[in-house]
Structure formats: C-alpha cells, structure tokens
Write a protein that holds these residues in place. Structure first.
Motif, PDB file in Angstrom:
ATOM      1  N   PRO A 282     -17.971 -22.874 -57.621  1.00 38.63           N
ATOM      2  CA  PRO A 282     -18.806 -23.845 -58.341  1.00 38.63           C
ATOM      3  C   PRO A 282     -20.158 -23.246 -58.727  1.00 38.63           C
ATOM      4  O   PRO A 282     -20.733 -22.443 -57.982  1.00 38.63           O
ATOM      5  CB  PRO A 282     -18.976 -24.985 -57.331  1.00 38.63           C
ATOM      6  N   VAL A 283     -20.657 -23.632 -59.889  1.00 33.40           N
ATOM      7  CA  VAL A 283     -21.958 -23.164 -60.365  1.00 33.40           C
ATOM      8  C   VAL A 283     -23.027 -24.182 -59.974  1.00 33.40           C
ATOM      9  O   VAL A 283     -22.941 -25.359 -60.321  1.00 33.40           O
ATOM     10  CB  VAL A 283     -21.953 -22.955 -61.892  1.00 33.40           C
ATOM     11  N   LEU A 284     -24.051 -23.711 -59.248  1.00 26.63           N
ATOM     12  CA  LEU A 284     -25.130 -24.587 -58.793  1.00 26.63           C
ATOM     13  C   LEU A 284     -26.323 -24.591 -59.742  1.00 26.63           C
ATOM     14  O   LEU A 284     -27.075 -25.568 -59.795  1.00 26.63           O
ATOM     15  CB  LEU A 284     -25.598 -24.147 -57.401  1.00 26.63           C
ATOM     16  N   ASP A 285     -26.512 -23.493 -60.453  1.00 27.57           N
ATOM     17  CA  ASP A 285     -27.716 -23.374 -61.273  1.00 27.57           C
ATOM     18  C   ASP A 285     -27.435 -22.403 -62.417  1.00 27.57           C
ATOM     19  O   ASP A 285     -26.808 -21.362 -62.204  1.00 27.57           O
ATOM     20  CB  ASP A 285     -28.896 -22.883 -60.435  1.00 27.57           C
ATOM     21  N   VAL A 286     -27.915 -22.744 -63.610  1.00 27.63           N
ATOM     22  CA  VAL A 286     -27.809 -21.865 -64.769  1.00 27.63           C
ATOM     23  C   VAL A 286     -29.190 -21.730 -65.401  1.00 27.63           C
ATOM     24  O   VAL A 286     -29.869 -22.733 -65.643  1.00 27.63           O
ATOM     25  CB  VAL A 286     -26.819 -22.402 -65.822  1.00 27.63           C
ATOM     26  N   SER A 287     -29.619 -20.500 -65.653  1.00 26.69           N
ATOM     27  CA  SER A 287     -30.906 -20.264 -66.298  1.00 26.69           C
ATOM     28  C   SER A 287     -30.799 -19.013 -67.154  1.00 26.69           C
ATOM     29  O   SER A 287     -29.836 -18.252 -67.042  1.00 26.69           O
ATOM     30  CB  SER A 287     -32.018 -20.106 -65.252  1.00 26.69           C
ATOM     31  N   THR A 288     -31.773 -18.800 -68.009  1.00 25.68           N
ATOM     32  CA  THR A 288     -31.779 -17.616 -68.862  1.00 25.68           C
ATOM     33  C   THR A 288     -33.125 -16.912 -68.754  1.00 25.68           C
ATOM     34  O   THR A 288     -34.152 -17.540 -68.501  1.00 25.68           O
ATOM     35  CB  THR A 288     -31.518 -17.974 -70.328  1.00 25.68           C
ATOM     36  N   TYR A 289     -33.112 -15.612 -68.964  1.00 22.61           N
ATOM     37  CA  TYR A 289     -34.346 -14.840 -69.024  1.00 22.61           C
ATOM     38  C   TYR A 289     -34.100 -13.596 -69.869  1.00 22.61           C
ATOM     39  O   TYR A 289     -32.957 -13.185 -70.102  1.00 22.61           O
ATOM     40  CB  TYR A 289     -34.851 -14.473 -67.631  1.00 22.61           C
ATOM     41  N   THR A 290     -35.182 -13.005 -70.339  1.00 22.72           N
ATOM     42  CA  THR A 290     -35.098 -11.816 -71.182  1.00 22.72           C
ATOM     43  C   THR A 290     -35.706 -10.630 -70.446  1.00 22.72           C
ATOM     44  O   THR A 290     -36.768 -10.741 -69.839  1.00 22.72           O
ATOM     45  CB  THR A 290     -35.850 -12.033 -72.503  1.00 22.72           C
ATOM     46  N   ILE A 291     -35.026  -9.502 -70.509  1.00 19.62           N
ATOM     47  CA  ILE A 291     -35.542  -8.275 -69.930  1.00 19.62           C
ATOM     48  C   ILE A 291     -35.195  -7.129 -70.873  1.00 19.62           C
ATOM     49  O   ILE A 291     -34.034  -6.922 -71.191  1.00 19.62           O
ATOM     50  CB  ILE A 291     -34.985  -8.044 -68.506  1.00 19.62           C
ATOM     51  N   THR A 292     -36.231  -6.451 -71.349  1.00 18.19           N
ATOM     52  CA  THR A 292     -36.132  -5.421 -72.388  1.00 18.19           C
ATOM     53  C   THR A 292     -35.285  -5.939 -73.543  1.00 18.19           C
ATOM     54  O   THR A 292     -35.669  -6.895 -74.194  1.00 18.19           O
ATOM     55  CB  THR A 292     -35.598  -4.085 -71.821  1.00 18.19           C
ATOM     56  N   ARG A 293     -34.111  -5.355 -73.792  1.00 19.63           N
ATOM     57  CA  ARG A 293     -33.305  -5.767 -74.952  1.00 19.63           C
ATOM     58  C   ARG A 293     -32.130  -6.655 -74.560  1.00 19.63           C
ATOM     59  O   ARG A 293     -31.159  -6.775 -75.311  1.00 19.63           O
ATOM     60  CB  ARG A 293     -32.789  -4.533 -75.699  1.00 19.63           C
ATOM     61  N   TYR A 294     -32.231  -7.287 -73.413  1.00 14.82           N
ATOM     62  CA  TYR A 294     -31.137  -8.136 -72.950  1.00 14.82           C
ATOM     63  C   TYR A 294     -31.592  -9.581 -72.786  1.00 14.82           C
ATOM     64  O   TYR A 294     -32.693  -9.847 -72.287  1.00 14.82           O
ATOM     65  CB  TYR A 294     -30.585  -7.623 -71.608  1.00 14.82           C
ATOM     66  N   ARG A 295     -30.724 -10.505 -73.194  1.00 13.56           N
ATOM     67  CA  ARG A 295     -30.915 -11.925 -72.941  1.00 13.56           C
ATOM     68  C   ARG A 295     -29.886 -12.310 -71.893  1.00 13.56           C
ATOM     69  O   ARG A 295     -28.679 -12.334 -72.156  1.00 13.56           O
ATOM     70  CB  ARG A 295     -30.701 -12.724 -74.223  1.00 13.56           C
ATOM     71  N   VAL A 296     -30.366 -12.582 -70.687  1.00 14.40           N
ATOM     72  CA  VAL A 296     -29.486 -12.747 -69.538  1.00 14.40           C
ATOM     73  C   VAL A 296     -29.271 -14.224 -69.225  1.00 14.40           C
ATOM     74  O   VAL A 296     -30.228 -15.000 -69.133  1.00 14.40           O
ATOM     75  CB  VAL A 296     -30.069 -12.042 -68.290  1.00 14.40           C
ATOM     76  N   THR A 297     -28.017 -14.591 -69.055  1.00 14.94           N
ATOM     77  CA  THR A 297     -27.684 -15.910 -68.533  1.00 14.94           C
ATOM     78  C   THR A 297     -27.330 -15.737 -67.060  1.00 14.94           C
ATOM     79  O   THR A 297     -26.350 -15.063 -66.725  1.00 14.94           O
ATOM     80  CB  THR A 297     -26.493 -16.530 -69.281  1.00 14.94           C
ATOM     81  N   LEU A 298     -28.154 -16.309 -66.207  1.00 17.64           N
ATOM     82  CA  LEU A 298     -27.983 -16.163 -64.756  1.00 17.64           C
ATOM     83  C   LEU A 298     -27.295 -17.408 -64.193  1.00 17.64           C
ATOM     84  O   LEU A 298     -27.812 -18.519 -64.321  1.00 17.64           O
ATOM     85  CB  LEU A 298     -29.345 -15.966 -64.089  1.00 17.64           C
ATOM     86  N   ARG A 299     -26.140 -17.206 -63.586  1.00 10.70           N
ATOM     87  CA  ARG A 299     -25.401 -18.294 -62.952  1.00 10.70           C
ATOM     88  C   ARG A 299     -25.383 -18.069 -61.439  1.00 10.70           C
ATOM     89  O   ARG A 299     -24.952 -17.019 -60.979  1.00 10.70           O
ATOM     90  CB  ARG A 299     -23.981 -18.368 -63.498  1.00 10.70           C
ATOM     91  N   ALA A 300     -25.857 -19.065 -60.701  1.00 11.03           N
ATOM     92  CA  ALA A 300     -25.832 -19.008 -59.244  1.00 11.03           C
ATOM     93  C   ALA A 300     -24.631 -19.808 -58.750  1.00 11.03           C
ATOM     94  O   ALA A 300     -24.523 -21.011 -59.009  1.00 11.03           O
ATOM     95  CB  ALA A 300     -27.123 -19.570 -58.664  1.00 11.03           C
TER      96      ALA A 300
END
Length: 344
Positions: A282-300
């Motif tokens: 199960p996914v508890l949290d979804v967020s996004t952030y940018t680092i250098t040339r990447y747009r990251v979708t972080l799923r906990a």
C-alpha cells in the motif's frame, strides 16, 4: 514594451554609468545581513548559500543566521563533524557546497593563519573558491577593486551591451567578464558590485524588465530586453519514480538508510527499493521533487505486512522514533517522514 532610448555608451562614459548606478543604490539598496558586515567568513557563507538558493529563501527561512549561530567562524567550521554540518545546512540542498565550505575554512587556517587573504590569486587557490566568489570577497569584505559576474550581472550586461550570443558559452562568459572588469568601479567596489547585482535582481529582471525604473536605461543599447540574455538550450527534465519503504519494528523504531555518494553523503532517508520489490505494498504518501534534471515522484510504501524480522540492507539501521527528526535529511524525505510519524 516601452523602453527609454539609448543615449550613452557605458564603456565610453564609465564614470557616469557608475554614478548613476551607485546613486540609485544609495537610495534604494536593500538591507541584507551580509551587507552589514565586512567579515569575509560571513560574506563567504552568504555567497555560497546564494549560489543555488534565492535570497527570500535564505532569509525567510533563517538559513543564514542559523548557520552562523552554529558555526560562527572559520575555526568552528573547520572542526565540524559531518552530522552537525549537514544538519545546519539541511534544506538548502547541494550538500557538496557545505563540505567544500569546511575545506575552505581548513585551508584558511592551515595556509593563512586563520585570516582570509586579500589577493585574488590566493583567494582563488582556496578550495571551492572560483573567480566570482574571489571577486565577491575582495569587493564586499575588503572593498578592493574587483569584478563579479553571476546570473544577474550577465543579464544586465547582455542588455546594456545588446549582446545576443549565448552568455553561458565559454566565449560569452569571457565577454561578460571583460565588460564587468572594464565597468567595475575601482574606488567603490563594495557599493558598485552590490548595486549591479541588485539591479539584476529587482529591475533588470528575467523576462520583461522594469525599464522605466532603471537608473541606467540611457546606457542600455538593446531595444528588446525581454529577448536577452540568450542561453544554451536547457537540459530536458526526465521523470523518474522512487519507491521508499516505511517500516517500523516491534519497538516502534523506524528503518532509515544513510546515504553514500557525493550528492547526499551522510544524509538519512527512507530505504528505497526497486519498484518490483515493493510496488505491491500500500502507498501511504506520494510527493514530487526536482533534483538537477530529474522530476522525481516519491512513493512511500507501507511495510507493515513485511515480516517483523525484515533484514535491513547495507547502510540501513533502526532509529528510535524520537531521534528520527533530529537527523540531517534531504528535504523531500524530511517532509514525508514528518507526515508519516504524525499519522502513526
């Protein structure tokens, strides 16, 4: 857009250009804490922080004053342990900067007896100090003749000189530095450099500048300032997914991973796994952030269904819940972990 006509060549009437800029700054310059000091260490800290972070963020979130409270001088910074160092820099990102600052402090102590050198060549030999930072230290700390070229200055100069080549190419940067050195004020470098940079921040802004309020509009050759500066094409941003594991043991401890590598070495975060290993959880949290040339979708992902004797991976340890938030973490993971701790 409405723009006052060009009347004077800044290179031919340098004194008039400087006086117009400095006169505007004397009445309109903003009060920043690093402008109230001549201490080169404090100015160095501000310059390094502002390399990748906006002034409003550095001041509004208290990064500058907080860092100086923890490390008030080169001696305290030179002996700083990694955990304390990273914690003081937390939220600013690009953690290599603060490690390099520590190396700078150590070099000032070992090679210069704890006092910053004033000569440009000696400053540029300090770890992490390039041409811009050396010029900033000479001008802002010692009020010695110096030129500075950052993004704001490049934008101003490209418009004043109507320079339509790429400013971030080697040839473009060479030209920017040549003009900056010609126009620099040898008598009032601290005031002039501050004025030139603030002009770029507030008036000669990216996109459409406020030409009607510009104190040096009559020296500005371009008729289309909104088209300048010209820069190399930006790197394409790539979307990636990151799957993290939220797992607590029978004692309520949280499983964390301590990072290696250059970018985030020594920082703590949730353990990450390949998507195939935990994407079914199960996914508890979804967020996004940018680092250098990447747009990251972080799923906990919720690891509660995993075996209670789940074996930690390399560099993964169980941390007491009450100690978790005192550790230095990348901002995206701090936000996620904070939310999950509140909910659990």
């Amino acid at each position: 857009m409405l723009k006052p006509p060009w009347k004077k060549d800044a290179l031919k009437v340098r004194v008039a250009f400087r006086e117009a800029l400095e006169g505007w700054f004397s009445e309109n310059g903003r009060d920043y804490p690093w402008r109230r000091t001549r201490e080169p260490y404090e100015i160095l800290i501000s310059e390094v922080m502002l390399q990748q972070t906006q002034i409003a963020t550095v001041l509004g979130r208290g990064f500058y004053t907080r860092f100086l409270e923890v490390f008030p001088d080169v001696h305290s910074l030179a002996v700083a342990e990694d955990e304390r160092l990273l914690k003081a820099w937390e939220g600013l990102g690009y953690y290599r900067r603060v490690r390099m600052l520590r190396e700078t402090a150590r070099a000032v102590i070992t090679e210069h007896g704890g006092e910053f050198p004033q000569e440009l060549e000696k400053l540029m030999k300090l770890p992490g100090v390039g041409r811009y930072t050396a010029g900033a230290l000479r001008g802002f700390a010692f009020d010695l003749p110096s030129a500075v070229v950052d993004g704001n200055v490049s934008r101003v100069l490209s418009r004043v000189m109507d320079f339509s080549d790429e400013v971030d190419s080697p040839a473009g940067m060479k030209q920017m530095w040549e003009w900056a050195e010609i126009l620099a004020d040898p008598e009032h470098p601290r005031i002039y450099n501050s004025a030139l940079m603030e002009l770029g921040q507030r008036i000669c802004r990216p996109g459409v500048p406020d030409c009607l309020s510009c104190p040096v509009a009559e020296f500005c050759k371009t008729r289309e300032p909104e088209t300048l500066p010209v820069k190399k094409q930006k790197t394409t941003v790539t979307a990636v997914d990151e799957h993290a594991l939220w797992l607590r043991d029978r004692k309520g401890r949280v499983l964390l991973h301590r990072e290696g590598g250059k970018r985030r070495e020594g920082l703590w975060k949730l353990p990450t796994r390949e998507a195939g290993e935990i994407s079914s959880l199960p996914v508890l949290d979804v967020s996004t952030y940018t680092i250098t040339r990447y747009r990251v979708t972080l799923r906990a992902h919720d690891g509660a269904k995993l075996a209670k004797d789940f074996p930690p991976g390399p560099d993964e340890v169980w941390v007491e819940a009450e100690n978790v938030m005192s550790l230095a973490m990348p901002s995206p993971f701090r936000r996620v972990i904070g939310r999950l701790l509140e909910e659990s």
